[in-house]
Write a protein that holds these residues in place. Structure first.
Motif, PDB file in Angstrom:
ATOM      1  N   GLN A  98      42.153 -64.693  24.315  1.00  0.00           N
ATOM      2  CA  GLN A  98      41.279 -64.103  23.119  1.00  0.00           C
ATOM      3  C   GLN A  98      40.660 -62.630  23.784  1.00  0.00           C
ATOM      4  OE1 GLN A  98      38.355 -66.902  22.126  1.00  0.00           O
ATOM      5  NE2 GLN A  98      39.923 -68.406  21.292  1.00  0.00           N
ATOM      6  N   GLU A  99      41.380 -62.186  24.876  1.00  0.00           N
ATOM      7  CA  GLU A  99      40.810 -60.760  25.377  1.00  0.00           C
ATOM      8  C   GLU A  99      41.883 -60.032  25.642  1.00  0.00           C
ATOM      9  OE1 GLU A  99      38.538 -59.070  29.100  1.00  0.00           O
ATOM     10  OE2 GLU A  99      38.518 -61.306  28.753  1.00  0.00           O
ATOM     11  N   LEU A 100      41.995 -58.782  24.706  1.00  0.00           N
ATOM     12  CA  LEU A 100      42.944 -57.751  24.765  1.00  0.00           C
ATOM     13  C   LEU A 100      42.499 -56.845  25.959  1.00  0.00           C
ATOM     14  CD1 LEU A 100      45.559 -56.599  23.755  1.00  0.00           C
ATOM     15  CD2 LEU A 100      44.119 -55.330  22.045  1.00  0.00           C
ATOM     16  N   ARG A 101      43.170 -56.586  26.835  1.00  0.00           N
ATOM     17  CA  ARG A 101      43.120 -55.644  27.924  1.00  0.00           C
ATOM     18  C   ARG A 101      43.478 -54.208  27.922  1.00  0.00           C
ATOM     19  NH1 ARG A 101      41.223 -58.295  33.246  1.00  0.00           N
ATOM     20  NH2 ARG A 101      39.496 -59.536  32.427  1.00  0.00           N
ATOM     21  N   GLY A 102      44.702 -53.973  26.878  1.00  0.00           N
ATOM     22  CA  GLY A 102      45.264 -52.746  27.005  1.00  0.00           C
ATOM     23  C   GLY A 102      46.042 -52.737  26.053  1.00  0.00           C
ATOM     24  N   GLY A 103      46.614 -51.499  25.501  1.00  0.00           N
ATOM     25  CA  GLY A 103      47.720 -51.396  24.522  1.00  0.00           C
ATOM     26  C   GLY A 103      47.175 -50.731  23.515  1.00  0.00           C
ATOM     27  N   ARG A 104      45.677 -50.464  23.067  1.00  0.00           N
ATOM     28  CA  ARG A 104      45.327 -49.853  21.762  1.00  0.00           C
ATOM     29  C   ARG A 104      44.957 -48.197  22.049  1.00  0.00           C
ATOM     30  NH1 ARG A 104      41.620 -53.470  18.049  1.00  0.00           N
ATOM     31  NH2 ARG A 104      42.596 -51.963  16.652  1.00  0.00           N
ATOM     32  N   GLU A 105      45.243 -47.746  23.176  1.00  0.00           N
ATOM     33  CA  GLU A 105      44.914 -46.432  23.441  1.00  0.00           C
ATOM     34  C   GLU A 105      45.391 -45.455  22.757  1.00  0.00           C
ATOM     35  OE1 GLU A 105      44.654 -49.223  27.079  1.00  0.00           O
ATOM     36  OE2 GLU A 105      46.164 -48.852  25.639  1.00  0.00           O
ATOM     37  N   LEU A 106      44.752 -44.641  22.565  1.00  0.00           N
ATOM     38  CA  LEU A 106      45.435 -43.350  21.829  1.00  0.00           C
ATOM     39  C   LEU A 106      44.238 -42.235  22.237  1.00  0.00           C
ATOM     40  CD1 LEU A 106      47.504 -41.856  20.185  1.00  0.00           C
ATOM     41  CD2 LEU A 106      45.994 -42.294  18.147  1.00  0.00           C
ATOM     42  N   GLU A 107      44.549 -41.444  23.498  1.00  0.00           N
ATOM     43  CA  GLU A 107      43.718 -40.735  23.885  1.00  0.00           C
ATOM     44  C   GLU A 107      44.312 -39.442  24.656  1.00  0.00           C
ATOM     45  OE1 GLU A 107      41.509 -43.046  26.491  1.00  0.00           O
ATOM     46  OE2 GLU A 107      43.230 -43.495  27.778  1.00  0.00           O
ATOM     47  N   ILE A 108      43.813 -38.244  24.746  1.00  0.00           N
ATOM     48  CA  ILE A 108      44.256 -37.088  25.405  1.00  0.00           C
ATOM     49  C   ILE A 108      43.581 -37.094  26.661  1.00  0.00           C
ATOM     50  CG2 ILE A 108      43.883 -34.538  25.874  1.00  0.00           C
ATOM     51  CD1 ILE A 108      43.609 -34.236  22.570  1.00  0.00           C
ATOM     52  N   THR A 109      44.455 -37.430  27.690  1.00  0.00           N
ATOM     53  CA  THR A 109      44.165 -37.275  29.047  1.00  0.00           C
ATOM     54  C   THR A 109      44.239 -36.171  29.985  1.00  0.00           C
ATOM     55  OG1 THR A 109      46.458 -38.014  29.844  1.00  0.00           O
ATOM     56  CG2 THR A 109      44.770 -40.055  29.232  1.00  0.00           C
ATOM     57  N   ASP A 110      45.118 -35.329  29.593  1.00  0.00           N
ATOM     58  CA  ASP A 110      45.148 -34.171  30.139  1.00  0.00           C
ATOM     59  C   ASP A 110      45.727 -32.747  29.320  1.00  0.00           C
ATOM     60  OD1 ASP A 110      45.372 -32.403  32.654  1.00  0.00           O
ATOM     61  OD2 ASP A 110      47.238 -32.186  32.472  1.00  0.00           O
ATOM     62  N   VAL A 111      44.995 -31.461  29.419  1.00  0.00           N
ATOM     63  CA  VAL A 111      45.359 -30.411  28.864  1.00  0.00           C
ATOM     64  C   VAL A 111      45.470 -29.465  29.770  1.00  0.00           C
ATOM     65  CG1 VAL A 111      44.609 -28.545  27.148  1.00  0.00           C
ATOM     66  CG2 VAL A 111      43.968 -30.944  26.798  1.00  0.00           C
ATOM     67  N   GLU A 112      47.040 -28.973  29.832  1.00  0.00           N
ATOM     68  CA  GLU A 112      47.239 -27.793  31.011  1.00  0.00           C
ATOM     69  C   GLU A 112      46.968 -26.635  30.355  1.00  0.00           C
ATOM     70  OE1 GLU A 112      51.155 -26.278  33.316  1.00  0.00           O
ATOM     71  OE2 GLU A 112      51.186 -28.272  32.806  1.00  0.00           O
ATOM     72  N   ALA A 113      46.126 -25.889  30.528  1.00  0.00           N
ATOM     73  CA  ALA A 113      45.708 -24.578  30.031  1.00  0.00           C
ATOM     74  C   ALA A 113      46.408 -23.267  30.655  1.00  0.00           C
ATOM     75  CB  ALA A 113      44.318 -24.249  29.917  1.00  0.00           C
ATOM     76  N   VAL A 114      46.784 -22.290  29.576  1.00  0.00           N
ATOM     77  CA  VAL A 114      47.298 -21.109  30.226  1.00  0.00           C
ATOM     78  C   VAL A 114      46.020 -20.046  30.531  1.00  0.00           C
ATOM     79  CG1 VAL A 114      48.894 -19.300  29.595  1.00  0.00           C
ATOM     80  CG2 VAL A 114      49.404 -21.497  28.781  1.00  0.00           C
ATOM     81  N   PRO A 115      45.861 -19.711  31.778  1.00  0.00           N
ATOM     82  CA  PRO A 115      44.830 -19.067  32.150  1.00  0.00           C
ATOM     83  C   PRO A 115      44.752 -17.612  31.255  1.00  0.00           C
ATOM     84  CG  PRO A 115      46.130 -19.234  33.933  1.00  0.00           C
ATOM     85  CD  PRO A 115      46.634 -19.961  32.920  1.00  0.00           C
ATOM     86  N   ALA A 116      43.662 -16.906  31.094  1.00  0.00           N
ATOM     87  CA  ALA A 116      43.422 -15.702  30.471  1.00  0.00           C
ATOM     88  C   ALA A 116      44.043 -14.668  31.565  1.00  0.00           C
ATOM     89  CB  ALA A 116      42.079 -15.357  30.206  1.00  0.00           C
ATOM     90  N   PRO A 117      44.734 -13.659  31.183  1.00  0.00           N
ATOM     91  CA  PRO A 117      45.264 -12.666  32.107  1.00  0.00           C
ATOM     92  C   PRO A 117      44.028 -12.026  32.624  1.00  0.00           C
ATOM     93  CG  PRO A 117      45.667 -12.074  29.883  1.00  0.00           C
ATOM     94  CD  PRO A 117      45.084 -13.304  29.828  1.00  0.00           C
ATOM     95  N   ALA A 118      43.848 -11.653  34.049  1.00  0.00           N
ATOM     96  CA  ALA A 118      42.824 -11.014  34.968  1.00  0.00           C
ATOM     97  C   ALA A 118      42.711  -9.598  34.659  1.00  0.00           C
ATOM     98  CB  ALA A 118      43.261 -11.392  36.275  1.00  0.00           C
TER      99      ALA A 118
END
Length: 118
Positions: A98-118
């Motif tokens: 009666q206990e679901l431990r995982g499997g319903r996730e829908l989430e952003i875990t990482d965003v790899e950004a492109v840095p602004a030019p210096a």
């Protein structure tokens, strides 16, 4: 195809995160998608390519981490994979979980950004 609205939300949130970090764009976005989330990863990839056009994510790639659906059996203190279609009976003691431990996730875990030019 509701994956398009999900992909659009991912693009908007990732662009917002990149802007907040002072980046000019996004190289990749990683999302966790559970087996029971009702999202087809291949359709999400296709929708992401459509949603990213003309945005700060135009060259970004989508990385999908699939999460196995898991349940917990209180009777024998065992965590087990549900499979597809999901089967909520403990394979060890043959009782229903009666206990679901995982499997319903829908989430952003990482965003790899492109840095602004210096």
């Amino acid at each position: 195809m509701h994956e398009l609205s999900i992909a659009t939300a991912i693009v908007e949130q990732a662009a917002e995160i990149a802007r907040a970090d002072g980046a000019t764009g996004v190289a990749s976005v990683t999302v966790r998608v559970g087996e029971l989330a009702g999202v087809v990863p291949d359709a999400l990839h296709f929708a992401f390519e459509v949603a990213r056009d003309g945005t700060a994510l135009s060259g970004a790639r989508l990385v999908v981490e699939r999460v196995t659906a898991r349940a917990w059996c209180g009777g024998c203190a065992e965590e087990f994979a549900l499979g597809m279609p999901p089967f909520f009976w403990c394979p060890r003691c043959d009782r229903p979980s009666q206990e679901l431990r995982g499997g319903r996730e829908l989430e952003i875990t990482d965003v790899e950004a492109v840095p602004a030019p210096a």
